[in-house]
Design an enzyme around this catalytic site. Structure first.
Site, mmCIF file in Angstrom:
data_model
loop_
_atom_site.group_PDB
_atom_site.id
_atom_site.type_symbol
_atom_site.label_atom_id
_atom_site.label_comp_id
_atom_site.label_asym_id
_atom_site.label_seq_id
_atom_site.Cartn_x
_atom_site.Cartn_y
_atom_site.Cartn_z
ATOM 1 N N HIS A 50 -9.793 5.903 -1.037
ATOM 2 C CA HIS A 50 -8.586 5.453 -0.371
ATOM 3 C C HIS A 50 -7.811 6.576 0.313
ATOM 4 O O HIS A 50 -6.733 6.332 0.866
ATOM 5 C CB HIS A 50 -7.677 4.748 -1.384
ATOM 6 C CG HIS A 50 -8.388 3.670 -2.147
ATOM 7 N ND1 HIS A 50 -8.877 2.542 -1.545
ATOM 8 C CD2 HIS A 50 -8.732 3.581 -3.463
ATOM 9 C CE1 HIS A 50 -9.464 1.780 -2.463
ATOM 10 N NE2 HIS A 50 -9.408 2.397 -3.621
ATOM 11 N N GLY A 104 -7.639 -2.582 -3.025
ATOM 12 C CA GLY A 104 -7.590 -4.033 -3.127
ATOM 13 C C GLY A 104 -6.374 -4.507 -3.905
ATOM 14 O O GLY A 104 -5.759 -5.528 -3.580
ATOM 15 N N ILE A 155 -10.054 3.145 2.970
ATOM 16 C CA ILE A 155 -9.602 1.757 2.944
ATOM 17 C C ILE A 155 -8.431 1.609 1.971
ATOM 18 O O ILE A 155 -8.223 2.435 1.084
ATOM 19 C CB ILE A 155 -10.731 0.788 2.532
ATOM 20 C CG1 ILE A 155 -11.239 1.097 1.105
ATOM 21 C CG2 ILE A 155 -11.878 0.855 3.540
ATOM 22 C CD1 ILE A 155 -12.276 0.111 0.586
ATOM 23 N N ASP A 167 -3.871 5.172 -9.021
ATOM 24 C CA ASP A 167 -5.281 4.981 -8.672
ATOM 25 C C ASP A 167 -5.669 6.016 -7.622
ATOM 26 O O ASP A 167 -5.454 5.816 -6.435
ATOM 27 C CB ASP A 167 -5.523 3.568 -8.160
ATOM 28 C CG ASP A 167 -7.010 3.278 -7.938
ATOM 29 O OD1 ASP A 167 -7.813 4.244 -7.942
ATOM 30 O OD2 ASP A 167 -7.374 2.109 -7.766
#
Length: 285
Positions: free
Chosen positions: A193, A211, A208, A188
């Site tokens: 990110h 998730g 961040i 990903d």
């Protein structure tokens, strides 16, 4: 309208083939924080090829990184700005244990489109089948800010009643400052990110954590503490992403035993226990 709900739902499924090896499994496990302490026999089940078993959440990255989110944005009827996209929730049903290595045929489609008023939610369903039959079904809820308001179906509420009483187990897991950089090697590569400038464009102070990385961390905690370390006991796992995690933060993972299930809540310790995962349920044997 950038999202054409009727067109997205009517589109034929997208088929493909994925393959994975023990190396992919071990890299994923390291990406969610396995291997500490490095010589702990319980951790070696995640990191040593001669003892390896597969945490079911590996299915979210097997062979193709994050097909539910990134793949969903390239389906017919969907044309949105990646900076407006958040992963709203994830559910996984495991039909049998995930092999350490394998090849599977996948079928992906938009299973639902919901109008939340100020946002749209796409449900991207991916099913994997190998020579022995069904392996898993993944549903990714893709939250697109600013794309609602066309008067469509609002969809079901994902909110559950809070678990009662004190948790049966609570543990704290410190994420690494480079956790997202390590996790993204499982496929990903969303710049949210890793790229500070892109993160600021998306409204965050800094990149961040994925998730799905937190998703994997929480499932590992449940398996290791309440399921005797037995990954084959997991039947399904669903969560709502209630908030972000910044790499380097500490996660507080609270777990409640229920009949055939474990309720889980995850929060960020350094930000006054800000919610991270909510409405989280692990169904097990």
């Amino acid at each position: 309208m950038p999202i054409d709900a009727a067109k997205a739902l009517a589109a034929g499924p997208r088929t493909g083939e994925i393959s994975w090896t023990a190396r992919d499994v071990m890299l994923y496990h390291l990406g969610i924080g396995a291997g500490v302490p490095a010589t702990d026999p319980d951790e070696l089940r995640y990191t040593l090829e001669t003892r390896l078993h597969v945490l079911p959440s590996f299915a979210t990255v097997a062979g193709a990184g994050s097909p539910g989110v990134i793949g969903g944005l390239s389906m017919p009827g969907v044309e949105v700005d990646l900076a407006r996209v958040l992963h709203g929730g994830q559910s996984l049903t495991v039909h049998r244990p995930v092999p350490v290595q394998g090849t599977a045929a996948t079928t992906a489609r938009i299973a639902a489109v919901y109008d939340k008023g100020t946002a749209a939610v796409l449900v991207m369903r991916t099913e994997a089948v190998d020579a022995d039959g069904p392996l898993w079904t993944n549903d990714a809820q893709i939250f697109v800010r600013g794309e609602g308001g066309w008067g469509g179906d609002r969809g079901p509420s994902a909110r559950l009643e809070p678990p009662a009483g004190d948790p049966d187990r609570t543990l704290e897991h410190a994420t690494r400052e480079d956790q997202a950089l390590l996790y993204r090697l499982s496929g990903d590569y969303n710049p949210l990110h890793a790229d500070p400038e892109f993160a600021r464009t998306a409204g965050f102070d800094r990149p961040i954590l994925h998730g799905l990385c937190t998703y994997g961390i929480a499932l590992k905690a449940v398996v290791d503490t309440l399921l005797g370390g037995d990954v084959t006991r997991v039947r399904s796992y669903a969560t709502r992403f209630a908030g972000v995690v910044y790499p380097g933060e500490t996660l507080r993972i609270r777990m409640w035993r229920q009949d055939g299930a474990v309720r889980v809540e995850v929060s960020a310790v350094e930000r006054d226990a800000a919610p991270v995962l909510a409405d989280t349920v692990v169904q097990h044997s």
